[in-house]
Design an enzyme around this catalytic site. Structure first.
Site, PDB file in Angstrom:
ATOM      1  N   PHE A  71       0.860  -1.191   0.000  1.00 41.16           N
ATOM      2  CA  PHE A  71       0.000   0.000   0.000  1.00 41.16           C
ATOM      3  C   PHE A  71       0.890   1.233   0.000  1.00 41.16           C
ATOM      4  N   THR A 127       2.532   6.926   1.888  1.00 40.12           N
ATOM      5  CA  THR A 127       3.576   7.822   2.402  1.00 40.12           C
ATOM      6  C   THR A 127       4.609   8.162   1.324  1.00 40.12           C
ATOM      7  N   HIS A 170       5.976  13.663   2.521  1.00 36.02           N
ATOM      8  CA  HIS A 170       4.588  13.681   2.998  1.00 36.02           C
ATOM      9  C   HIS A 170       4.278  12.403   3.755  1.00 36.02           C
ATOM     10  N   GLY A 171       4.498  12.463   5.095  1.00 34.04           N
ATOM     11  CA  GLY A 171       4.216  11.312   5.955  1.00 34.04           C
ATOM     12  C   GLY A 171       2.918  11.509   6.702  1.00 34.04           C
ATOM     13  N   SER A 172       2.956  12.336   7.761  1.00 34.70           N
ATOM     14  CA  SER A 172       1.733  12.615   8.524  1.00 34.70           C
ATOM     15  C   SER A 172       0.715  13.386   7.697  1.00 34.70           C
ATOM     16  N   ARG A 188      -5.747   0.360  11.417  1.00 39.02           N
ATOM     17  CA  ARG A 188      -5.474   0.874  12.774  1.00 39.02           C
ATOM     18  C   ARG A 188      -6.265   0.081  13.809  1.00 39.02           C
ATOM     19  N   GLY A 200      16.546  -8.038  33.546  1.00 34.71           N
ATOM     20  CA  GLY A 200      17.937  -7.613  33.725  1.00 34.71           C
ATOM     21  C   GLY A 200      18.702  -7.739  32.416  1.00 34.71           C
ATOM     22  N   GLU A 229       0.889   4.055  10.473  1.00 33.48           N
ATOM     23  CA  GLU A 229      -0.586   4.135  10.552  1.00 33.48           C
ATOM     24  C   GLU A 229      -1.024   5.350  11.371  1.00 33.48           C
ATOM     25  N   HIS A 237       1.828   8.573  17.187  1.00 33.39           N
ATOM     26  CA  HIS A 237       1.230   8.790  18.517  1.00 33.39           C
ATOM     27  C   HIS A 237       0.666  10.217  18.622  1.00 33.39           C
TER      28      HIS A 237
HETATM   29  P1  TGC Z   1      -8.853  16.059   6.723  1.00 36.02           P
HETATM   30  O1  TGC Z   1      -9.255  17.369   6.173  1.00 36.02           O
HETATM   31  O2  TGC Z   1      -9.054  15.785   8.195  1.00 36.02           O
HETATM   32  O3  TGC Z   1      -9.605  14.876   5.918  1.00 36.02           O
HETATM   33  C1  TGC Z   1      -9.596  14.842   4.488  1.00 36.02           C
HETATM   34  C2  TGC Z   1     -10.808  14.049   4.047  1.00 36.02           C
HETATM   35  O4  TGC Z   1     -10.694  12.700   4.514  1.00 36.02           O
HETATM   36  C3  TGC Z   1     -11.810  12.400   5.375  1.00 36.02           C
HETATM   37  N1  TGC Z   1     -11.281  11.534   6.442  1.00 36.02           N
HETATM   38  C4  TGC Z   1     -11.540  10.237   6.502  1.00 36.02           C
HETATM   39  N2  TGC Z   1     -12.302   9.442   5.754  1.00 36.02           N
HETATM   40  C5  TGC Z   1     -12.352   8.132   6.070  1.00 36.02           C
HETATM   41  N3  TGC Z   1     -11.651   7.625   7.096  1.00 36.02           N
HETATM   42  C6  TGC Z   1     -10.853   8.387   7.870  1.00 36.02           C
HETATM   43  N4  TGC Z   1     -10.102   7.863   8.836  1.00 36.02           N
HETATM   44  C7  TGC Z   1     -10.774   9.767   7.588  1.00 36.02           C
HETATM   45  N5  TGC Z   1     -10.095  10.803   8.133  1.00 36.02           N
HETATM   46  C8  TGC Z   1     -10.429  11.894   7.411  1.00 36.02           C
HETATM   47  C9  TGC Z   1     -12.308  13.727   5.872  1.00 36.02           C
HETATM   48  O5  TGC Z   1     -13.655  13.668   6.257  1.00 36.02           O
HETATM   49  C10 TGC Z   1     -12.096  14.597   4.656  1.00 36.02           C
HETATM   50  O6  TGC Z   1     -13.130  14.299   3.728  1.00 36.02           O
HETATM   51  P2  TGC Z   1     -13.694  15.446   2.746  1.00 36.02           P
HETATM   52  O7  TGC Z   1     -14.753  14.750   1.966  1.00 36.02           O
HETATM   53  O8  TGC Z   1     -14.192  16.531   3.659  1.00 36.02           O
HETATM   54  O9  TGC Z   1     -12.529  15.890   1.900  1.00 36.02           O
HETATM   55  O10 TGC Z   1      -7.359  15.766   6.291  1.00 36.02           O
HETATM   56  P3  TGC Z   1      -5.994  16.451   6.739  1.00 36.02           P
HETATM   57  O11 TGC Z   1      -5.206  16.720   5.498  1.00 36.02           O
HETATM   58  O12 TGC Z   1      -6.233  17.586   7.706  1.00 36.02           O
HETATM   59  O13 TGC Z   1      -5.228  15.261   7.517  1.00 36.02           O
HETATM   60  C11 TGC Z   1      -5.806  14.621   8.560  1.00 36.02           C
HETATM   61  C12 TGC Z   1      -4.847  13.594   9.200  1.00 36.02           C
HETATM   62  C13 TGC Z   1      -3.560  14.248   9.622  1.00 36.02           C
HETATM   63  C14 TGC Z   1      -5.566  13.084  10.416  1.00 36.02           C
HETATM   64  C15 TGC Z   1      -4.570  12.450   8.246  1.00 36.02           C
HETATM   65  O14 TGC Z   1      -4.034  12.867   7.083  1.00 36.02           O
HETATM   66  C16 TGC Z   1      -3.784  11.334   8.879  1.00 36.02           C
HETATM   67  O15 TGC Z   1      -4.380  10.406   9.396  1.00 36.02           O
HETATM   68  N6  TGC Z   1      -2.385  11.340   8.832  1.00 36.02           N
HETATM   69  C17 TGC Z   1      -1.602  10.201   9.255  1.00 36.02           C
HETATM   70  C18 TGC Z   1      -1.069   9.503   8.033  1.00 36.02           C
HETATM   71  C19 TGC Z   1      -1.052   8.022   8.179  1.00 36.02           C
HETATM   72  O16 TGC Z   1      -1.685   7.438   9.057  1.00 36.02           O
HETATM   73  N7  TGC Z   1      -0.351   7.355   7.285  1.00 36.02           N
HETATM   74  C20 TGC Z   1      -0.321   5.950   7.284  1.00 36.02           C
HETATM   75  C21 TGC Z   1       0.322   5.420   6.033  1.00 36.02           C
HETATM   76  S1  TGC Z   1       0.025   3.707   5.755  1.00 36.02           S
HETATM   77  C22 TGC Z   1       0.962   2.940   6.913  1.00 36.02           C
HETATM   78  O17 TGC Z   1       1.571   3.498   7.758  1.00 36.02           O
HETATM   79  C23 TGC Z   1       0.949   1.480   6.816  1.00 36.02           C
HETATM   80  S2  TGC Z   1       1.944   0.645   7.959  1.00 36.02           S
HETATM   81  C24 TGC Z   1       1.207  -0.852   7.803  1.00 36.02           C
HETATM   82  C25 TGC Z   1       1.872  -1.943   8.477  1.00 36.02           C
HETATM   83  O18 TGC Z   1       3.024  -2.282   8.143  1.00 36.02           O
HETATM   84  O19 TGC Z   1       1.201  -2.555   9.340  1.00 36.02           O
HETATM   85  P1  FAD Z   2       6.585  12.952   9.947  1.00 40.55           P
HETATM   86  O1  FAD Z   2       5.203  13.133   9.410  1.00 40.55           O
HETATM   87  O2  FAD Z   2       7.676  13.717   9.326  1.00 40.55           O
HETATM   88  O3  FAD Z   2       6.544  13.239  11.511  1.00 40.55           O
HETATM   89  C1  FAD Z   2       7.737  13.475  12.271  1.00 40.55           C
HETATM   90  C2  FAD Z   2       7.310  13.875  13.685  1.00 40.55           C
HETATM   91  O4  FAD Z   2       6.548  15.074  13.622  1.00 40.55           O
HETATM   92  C3  FAD Z   2       6.400  12.833  14.336  1.00 40.55           C
HETATM   93  O5  FAD Z   2       6.713  12.740  15.706  1.00 40.55           O
HETATM   94  C4  FAD Z   2       5.006  13.411  14.164  1.00 40.55           C
HETATM   95  O6  FAD Z   2       4.115  12.970  15.187  1.00 40.55           O
HETATM   96  C5  FAD Z   2       5.299  14.898  14.273  1.00 40.55           C
HETATM   97  N1  FAD Z   2       4.287  15.715  13.582  1.00 40.55           N
HETATM   98  C6  FAD Z   2       3.945  15.703  12.271  1.00 40.55           C
HETATM   99  N2  FAD Z   2       2.955  16.570  12.037  1.00 40.55           N
HETATM  100  C7  FAD Z   2       2.640  17.134  13.223  1.00 40.55           C
HETATM  101  C8  FAD Z   2       1.672  18.106  13.645  1.00 40.55           C
HETATM  102  N3  FAD Z   2       0.806  18.665  12.770  1.00 40.55           N
HETATM  103  N4  FAD Z   2       1.644  18.458  14.948  1.00 40.55           N
HETATM  104  C9  FAD Z   2       2.496  17.896  15.835  1.00 40.55           C
HETATM  105  N5  FAD Z   2       3.430  16.986  15.513  1.00 40.55           N
HETATM  106  C10 FAD Z   2       3.491  16.592  14.213  1.00 40.55           C
HETATM  107  N6  FAD Z   2       3.411   4.091   4.833  1.00 40.55           N
HETATM  108  C11 FAD Z   2       2.668   3.597   3.798  1.00 40.55           C
HETATM  109  O7  FAD Z   2       2.059   4.346   3.042  1.00 40.55           O
HETATM  110  N7  FAD Z   2       2.585   2.244   3.595  1.00 40.55           N
HETATM  111  C12 FAD Z   2       3.221   1.339   4.376  1.00 40.55           C
HETATM  112  O8  FAD Z   2       3.116   0.126   4.169  1.00 40.55           O
HETATM  113  C13 FAD Z   2       4.031   1.839   5.452  1.00 40.55           C
HETATM  114  N8  FAD Z   2       4.772   0.969   6.199  1.00 40.55           N
HETATM  115  C14 FAD Z   2       5.655   1.473   7.124  1.00 40.55           C
HETATM  116  C15 FAD Z   2       6.552   0.611   7.763  1.00 40.55           C
HETATM  117  C16 FAD Z   2       7.490   1.114   8.664  1.00 40.55           C
HETATM  118  C17 FAD Z   2       8.469   0.190   9.306  1.00 40.55           C
HETATM  119  C18 FAD Z   2       7.510   2.501   8.960  1.00 40.55           C
HETATM  120  C19 FAD Z   2       8.488   3.061   9.954  1.00 40.55           C
HETATM  121  C20 FAD Z   2       6.623   3.356   8.336  1.00 40.55           C
HETATM  122  C21 FAD Z   2       5.712   2.865   7.399  1.00 40.55           C
HETATM  123  N9  FAD Z   2       4.878   3.735   6.673  1.00 40.55           N
HETATM  124  C22 FAD Z   2       4.092   3.252   5.645  1.00 40.55           C
HETATM  125  C23 FAD Z   2       5.002   5.183   6.839  1.00 40.55           C
HETATM  126  C24 FAD Z   2       4.335   5.732   8.097  1.00 40.55           C
HETATM  127  O9  FAD Z   2       2.943   5.758   7.972  1.00 40.55           O
HETATM  128  C25 FAD Z   2       4.920   7.120   8.371  1.00 40.55           C
HETATM  129  O10 FAD Z   2       6.249   6.914   8.809  1.00 40.55           O
HETATM  130  C26 FAD Z   2       4.119   7.894   9.376  1.00 40.55           C
HETATM  131  O11 FAD Z   2       2.830   8.214   8.884  1.00 40.55           O
HETATM  132  C27 FAD Z   2       4.831   9.179   9.826  1.00 40.55           C
HETATM  133  O12 FAD Z   2       5.312   9.892   8.736  1.00 40.55           O
HETATM  134  P2  FAD Z   2       6.869  10.391   8.726  1.00 40.55           P
HETATM  135  O13 FAD Z   2       7.711   9.221   9.052  1.00 40.55           O
HETATM  136  O14 FAD Z   2       7.085  11.092   7.447  1.00 40.55           O
HETATM  137  O15 FAD Z   2       6.953  11.385   9.946  1.00 40.55           O
END
Ligand code: TGC
Ligand code: FAD
Length: 392
Positions: free
Chosen positions: A136, A139, A143-145, A251, A347, A371, A374
């Site tokens: 998937f 990221t 552009h992570g968060s 999540r 330990g 995902e 924190h």
């Molecule tokens: P924001 O304006 O809040 O939302 C944009 C649009 O999205 C809608 N929405 C959702 N819809 C469905 N489910 C959700 N959870 C949703 N959250 C928001 C929202 O209603 C809005 O819709 P519309 O129609 O009004 O446009 O967006 P924002 O740009 O302010 O960002 C919000 C934020 C920061 C919470 C979001 O971008 C976020 O969750 N950031 C974290 C990124 C993240 O979690 N990345 C994960 C990458 S994948 C991964 O890490 C896989 S690891 C897997 C593994 O190995 O297990």
């Molecule tokens: P950043 O977004 O740069 O954040 C750095 C720090 O700043 C963090 O502490 C964060 O909390 C803080 N921060 C950011 N924005 C704010 C704010 N507005 N206010 C306060 N603090 C803030 N992604 C995928 O798409 N697919 C995958 O399969 C996937 N697998 C992964 C596997 C591993 C092992 C790892 C480590 C990551 C994976 N990811 C994947 C990416 C993961 O989702 C991102 O690392 C995560 O979303 C954070 O993004 P970043 O690392 O760019 O950190």
């Protein structure tokens, strides 16, 4: 590594709330982890290698698409069964759970929820058996968060789309057969595309030197003028809400999975503390170690109840994104703190691969970050309760 003697804590008799099906599914996953993950995982983690041989077993216990309907090859289970499977797998290793999470919630789910009937028939049954593995791509390097800022994009070239950009930190990327990739069209709207290994200009270099999730393969996705057939666009949903909707499902699984890692650390520390004698008595008889162990089981119990109630809400279609964020954040933080305390109970032995704790602790440093970090989950709760977004 020591033999796997794991016994799960169930202090508040949560088993009484589970159905026979939940317990059967959970016990099958637990036995498989003892048989097929525990004996090999330390070696693979030490070598930073992904154990490909577990793919068939993961499919057999229903870890690929637990809640996807059986007509598409999924296990057709409810959300609590899905959670229990994630708990048991992460009890073995967070990286193995990652493989299952990505396949189920980040690859099968978007195809199931947003795909065409042809896409579902083509990909889902093979993903359920592990014949095809997926990843998937959301990221990006910058552009992570904030995935809404992504720059990966595609242009309409008449009979195909032309995809350019890069994704970073992608679990399963180095060996995946397909990638669900999120990219912007010419109007800047986010869409999902299914990119297949072998398409010209598509490469997946592996990310090395990780101290965390060492038994999970992580990599990049590079798109250099990749011609993607038009039928590979997911037609059912677009906009940032489409990938974020998949994250809700993943999540939720992590909220359960983290309990598994915490249980393993607690169980290991409890057994060690009862056996380890210092100053003429087991260290479990000292107040300081009892405090650590008592707090661990208290936190695990609270996390179990949070996850169980969230599972009920998910089954009823009522779980909100913010509720899922709260559980993911709380339970992963809980597991990380337990891993740190459990390591101290052991330990010096706690830092070795003889016991699973240090591996869990290092893994959880990724789980607390991916995902949604924190911090981000706290801000999602903050937004939900105050009505003000701290992101804008
Ligand atoms: P924001 O304006 O809040 O939302 C944009 C649009 O999205 C809608 N929405 C959702 N819809 C469905 N489910 C959700 N959870 C949703 N959250 C928001 C929202 O209603 C809005 O819709 P519309 O129609 O009004 O446009 O967006 P924002 O740009 O302010 O960002 C919000 C934020 C920061 C919470 C979001 O971008 C976020 O969750 N950031 C974290 C990124 C993240 O979690 N990345 C994960 C990458 S994948 C991964 O890490 C896989 S690891 C897997 C593994 O190995 O297990
Ligand atoms: P950043 O977004 O740069 O954040 C750095 C720090 O700043 C963090 O502490 C964060 O909390 C803080 N921060 C950011 N924005 C704010 C704010 N507005 N206010 C306060 N603090 C803030 N992604 C995928 O798409 N697919 C995958 O399969 C996937 N697998 C992964 C596997 C591993 C092992 C790892 C480590 C990551 C994976 N990811 C994947 C990416 C993961 O989702 C991102 O690392 C995560 O979303 C954070 O993004 P970043 O690392 O760019 O950190």
């Amino acid at each position: 590594m020591k033999p796997d003697l794991f016994e799960a804590p169930d202090y508040y008799l949560l088993d009484d709330l589970l159905t026979e099906e939940h317990k059967l599914v959970r016990d099958a996953a637990r036995s498989w982890v003892k048989r097929s993950v525990s004996p090999i995982i330390e070696d693979f983690a030490q070598r930073a290698a992904f154990p490909k041989e577990i793919i068939g077993g993961l499919a057999e216990i229903g870890a690929f698409g637990p809640y996807i309907p059986m007509e598409y090859g999924g296990a057709g289970l409810d959300q609590i069964s899905y959670g229990l499977i994630m708990q048991e797998i992460e009890r073995g290793d967070s990286g193995v759970r990652s493989t299952a999470s990505v396949q189920s919630s980040l690859v099968m789910y978007p195809i199931f929820a947003y795909g065409s009937e042809d896409q579902k028939q083509k990909y889902l049954p093979k993903l359920a058996t592990g014949e095809l593995m997926g990843c998937f791509g959301l990221t990006e390097p910058d552009h992570g968060s904030n995935p809404g800022g992504m720059v990966t994009h595609f242009k309409d070239k008449g009979d195909h789309f032309l995809l350019n950009g890069a994704k970073l930190w992608i679990s399963n990327a180095p060996f995946a057969d397909i990638a669900v990739v999120w990219a912007k069209n010419e109007e800047g709207r986010i869409h999902g595309l299914i990119v297949e290994r072998g398409m010209e200009g598509f490469s997946t270099p592996e990310t090395h030197n990780k101290w965390s999730l060492r038994a999970s393969a992580t990599g990049e996705l590079i798109f250099d003028n990749v011609k993607v057939p038009k039928e590979n666009l997911l037609p059912g949903k677009n906009g940032l809400g489409a990938p974020l909707g998949c994250l809700d499902s993943a999540r939720y699984g992590i909220a359960w999975g983290a309990i598994g890692a915490a249980m393993d650390c607690y169980d290991t520390a409890l057994r060690y503390a009862r056996e380890r004698v210092q100053f003429g008595k087991p260290i479990a008889a000292t107040q300081l170690q009892q405090k650590k162990l008592a707090e661990m089981v208290t936190e695990i119990t609270k996390a179990q109840l949070l996850a169980f109630r969230l599972g009920q809400l998910k089954n009823e279609g009522k779980a909100t994104t913010a509720q899922i964020s709260m559980a993911k954040r709380n339970n992963v933080d809980m597991a990380l703190k337990i891993a740190r305390d459990a390591r101290q109970v052991l330990g010096g032995m706690g830092i070795t691969g003889e016991y699973p704790i240090m591996r869990h602790m290092m893994n959880l440093e990724s789980v607390v970050t991916y995902e949604g970090t924190h911090d981000i989950h706290l801000l999602i709760t903050g937004h939900d309760i105050t009505g003000f977004s701290a992101f804008k």
